[in-house]
Scaffold this motif. Sequence first.
Motif, short mmCIF file in Angstrom:
data_model
loop_
_atom_site.label_atom_id
_atom_site.label_comp_id
_atom_site.label_asym_id
_atom_site.label_seq_id
_atom_site.Cartn_x
_atom_site.Cartn_y
_atom_site.Cartn_z
N GLY A 30 0.81 -1.20 0.00
CA GLY A 30 0.00 0.00 0.00
C GLY A 30 0.85 1.25 0.00
N GLY A 31 0.21 2.39 -0.22
CA GLY A 31 0.92 3.66 -0.21
C GLY A 31 1.69 3.91 -1.49
N ARG A 32 2.46 4.95 -1.46
CA ARG A 32 3.14 5.39 -2.68
C ARG A 32 4.27 4.46 -3.10
N LEU A 33 4.94 3.84 -2.17
CA LEU A 33 6.02 2.94 -2.53
C LEU A 33 5.49 1.76 -3.33
N SER A 34 4.36 1.21 -2.91
CA SER A 34 3.77 0.10 -3.67
C SER A 34 3.36 0.55 -5.06
N ARG A 35 2.82 1.76 -5.15
CA ARG A 35 2.42 2.26 -6.47
C ARG A 35 3.64 2.47 -7.35
N LEU A 36 4.73 2.89 -6.74
CA LEU A 36 5.96 3.06 -7.51
C LEU A 36 6.49 1.71 -7.99
N ARG A 37 6.44 0.70 -7.13
CA ARG A 37 6.88 -0.64 -7.53
C ARG A 37 5.98 -1.21 -8.61
N THR A 160 12.26 12.48 -5.06
CA THR A 160 11.56 11.20 -5.15
C THR A 160 11.28 10.65 -3.76
N LEU A 161 12.30 10.67 -2.90
CA LEU A 161 12.14 10.15 -1.54
C LEU A 161 11.19 11.03 -0.73
N ALA A 162 11.26 12.34 -0.92
CA ALA A 162 10.34 13.23 -0.21
C ALA A 162 8.90 12.94 -0.61
N TRP A 163 8.67 12.66 -1.89
CA TRP A 163 7.32 12.32 -2.34
C TRP A 163 6.87 11.00 -1.72
N LEU A 164 7.77 10.03 -1.65
CA LEU A 164 7.41 8.75 -1.03
C LEU A 164 7.09 8.92 0.46
N LEU A 165 7.84 9.80 1.13
CA LEU A 165 7.61 10.05 2.55
C LEU A 165 6.43 10.96 2.80
N GLY A 166 6.09 11.79 1.81
CA GLY A 166 5.05 12.79 2.00
C GLY A 166 5.49 13.96 2.84
N SER A 188 26.60 22.31 1.94
CA SER A 188 26.25 22.54 0.55
C SER A 188 25.68 21.28 -0.10
N GLY A 189 24.55 21.41 -0.77
CA GLY A 189 23.97 20.31 -1.51
C GLY A 189 23.16 19.34 -0.69
N ALA A 190 23.02 19.59 0.62
CA ALA A 190 22.23 18.69 1.44
C ALA A 190 20.77 18.69 0.97
N ALA A 191 20.07 17.60 1.24
CA ALA A 191 18.68 17.48 0.79
C ALA A 191 17.82 18.57 1.43
N MET A 192 16.88 19.09 0.64
CA MET A 192 16.03 20.18 1.10
C MET A 192 14.81 19.69 1.87
N TRP A 193 14.61 18.37 1.96
CA TRP A 193 13.39 17.84 2.54
C TRP A 193 13.64 17.15 3.87
N THR A 194 12.66 17.28 4.77
CA THR A 194 12.70 16.60 6.06
C THR A 194 12.73 15.08 5.85
N GLY A 195 13.63 14.42 6.53
CA GLY A 195 13.69 12.96 6.47
C GLY A 195 14.51 12.40 5.34
N VAL A 196 15.08 13.25 4.49
CA VAL A 196 15.88 12.81 3.35
C VAL A 196 17.32 13.28 3.57
N HIS A 197 18.28 12.41 3.31
CA HIS A 197 19.68 12.71 3.61
C HIS A 197 20.56 12.46 2.39
N LEU A 198 21.49 13.37 2.17
CA LEU A 198 22.47 13.23 1.09
C LEU A 198 23.59 12.31 1.53
N VAL A 199 24.00 11.42 0.63
CA VAL A 199 25.26 10.70 0.80
C VAL A 199 26.32 11.60 0.18
N PRO A 200 27.23 12.16 0.97
CA PRO A 200 28.16 13.17 0.44
C PRO A 200 28.97 12.64 -0.74
N PRO A 201 29.26 13.49 -1.72
CA PRO A 201 30.13 13.07 -2.83
C PRO A 201 31.44 12.49 -2.31
N GLY A 202 31.86 11.41 -2.94
CA GLY A 202 33.07 10.72 -2.48
C GLY A 202 32.81 9.65 -1.45
#
Length: 644
Positions: A30-37, A160-166, A188-202
């Motif tokens: 159920g939810g958005r992840l299932s719809r994406l799959r 994409t992850l922010a949309w899945l999380l809502g 710099s470049g960190a994710a703009m959305w709550t609950g989403v995290h950047l894996v730093p370059p490198g």
Amino acid sequence: MKEAMAATGIASATAPYWFVALPDRDLPEGGRLSRLRMRATRAGIAGDGERADSVVSYPSGRPWLLGSWPREQLVTASAGTRMLAVVGTSSATGAGLAARLKRVRTVADLEEALSGLHGSFHVAASLNGHGYLRGSASGARRVYRARIGGATVCADRARTLAWLLGTGPDTARLAASLASPQLPYPLSGAAMWTGVHLVPPGQALRLPPDGACRTTTWWQPPPAELPLHEGASHLREALRRAVSLRVRPGSTLAADLSGGMDSTSLCFLAAEAGASLVTATLHWDTAGNEDHHYARYAADQLPGAQPLVFSTADLPPCFAGLGRRHDPVEEPSVLLRDRARQQHVAGALRARGALLRLSGHGGDHALVPPATYLQGLLRRSPATALRHTAGFRARDRWPLWATARMLLRDGPYSAWLTEAADRLSEPAPHLAGPESWGPRPVLPAWASEQAEGHLSTLLRSAAEHAEPLAADPGRQSWIQQVQEAGRVAALLRDGTSLDGLPMDSPFCDDAVLEACLAVRPHEAGHPWSYKPLLAAAMAGLVPARLLARTTKDHCGPEWHDGLRTNRRLLAAWADTSHLVAAGVADETRLRRALLSPGLDGGGAPALENTLGAEEWLRDLAAHPTPAYLAHDPLEEHPLDPAAP
């Protein structure tokens, strides 16, 4: 070289590509992840047959990678329970990747096995239940993560992850986006959305079978020890390979030809690789502007190229189209300045059959080390450092006090971040030497006290936990500079894909950046020559007259004219500001700034950052669902923002 010759990587479809990486475990239904799959599982060929909405499955049958990408930008190999994928523009081929996979038994073997691949790409692997995912060292290909259904889900786009999380934008990150000239590492470049995290370059993400995750460093910059002539040879070969990856036999390739050294070099490399080339030159009206003279000379030396020249009168003004809403990119950006102009140019290039457009973006960042290299040089060679310092002071009019502060200061990065947090509202001096660890972030006069508190907290937290990218401040600044180029390259690529002509930045390929970083900085960017590293690398290929250029033009008058043209719209934005509603801008001071643009409270960079953030919020409100997820002709019901 066999892989390089056989590989393809042209982004031939018009929609932006995206993907999600899922763990090999049952996730909640159920939810958005299932719809994406479900979307990926039912996928097929879309549109012109060159782009596929697709799924790559684990041996268990569960989806591993799902999304949409040009067919030629996914290369996979598998052997039993070991799977390897390269996504993006790369020299990888199926047979070559399969041979590399034979050398891989654990995650620790991956990067050595992938050594020698070049381009700009993501790497994903699943090895006996252990996952691995990383982007590029430059940051032009990024990885984000989020906890969904008790497991780590990854994607190449934070949205994409922010949309899945809502979830919505993080207020602290929104406040940070107002700072200029740039945010320091690791903000710099960190994710703009709550609950989403950047894996730093490198860094790469390791994903054990239990659904957890941890990051590990996969990339280290090369030692900066090569003399100019040797480094130039490596750079020439790296650029040659980067450009040849984008050349498809029988297809038309577009390229910017600004008249500057970076874009001009790419054009000559593309011609050498056999590209059917159409070039775009913007002829600014600024008095004394020399770009078009150099561009015309370069076009005359390019055999078979179709040169297109656009005068200011041919193009929409700067900031045209602010009233139209667009599907937003990953974060606020200054792309709004000339979006309408670039769309006009892209249309003309597409009309001549171009499938991809090369940009010289990243050349300034990669080829010219920040002047903070002087601090390390002073310890190794005092006489050379003082001579270079005198040259910079004469050229850039550094005050003596600021120069001495940069040269002699020897504090840790954490202390510099803490001091930056204390000085957020302190305007940068009009004339000053470079800061020891990079440009100090400054908030504009219209930022609210809440915004200052948010950014101060982020900086202090970084001071407690973050390690610098390098122990030497000059080295740190150069690495962050090239990663800033990669960050913007990703925004350029994503922002132009929906226009039907993706823009690519070969200077942001990891191999190109490594070739630059390997050169002694005082030889790569001294004050008496303009881009000596590129001039040496392109000698004999690009006409000497073009490599000897020492000037760089701008479009300042057009910038101000565009703001005056949009004065009424800016006044309307002041009345209904989303930044004010979010609590990060002061209504009165913001109104004053927007009605006197560029003249009050921080100047052009601060104003552009603010306009970019304001537009981004408005675009996000108008397009709560990413355009690349909003419609699916294979589903009975599209993915809509109201879906649970």
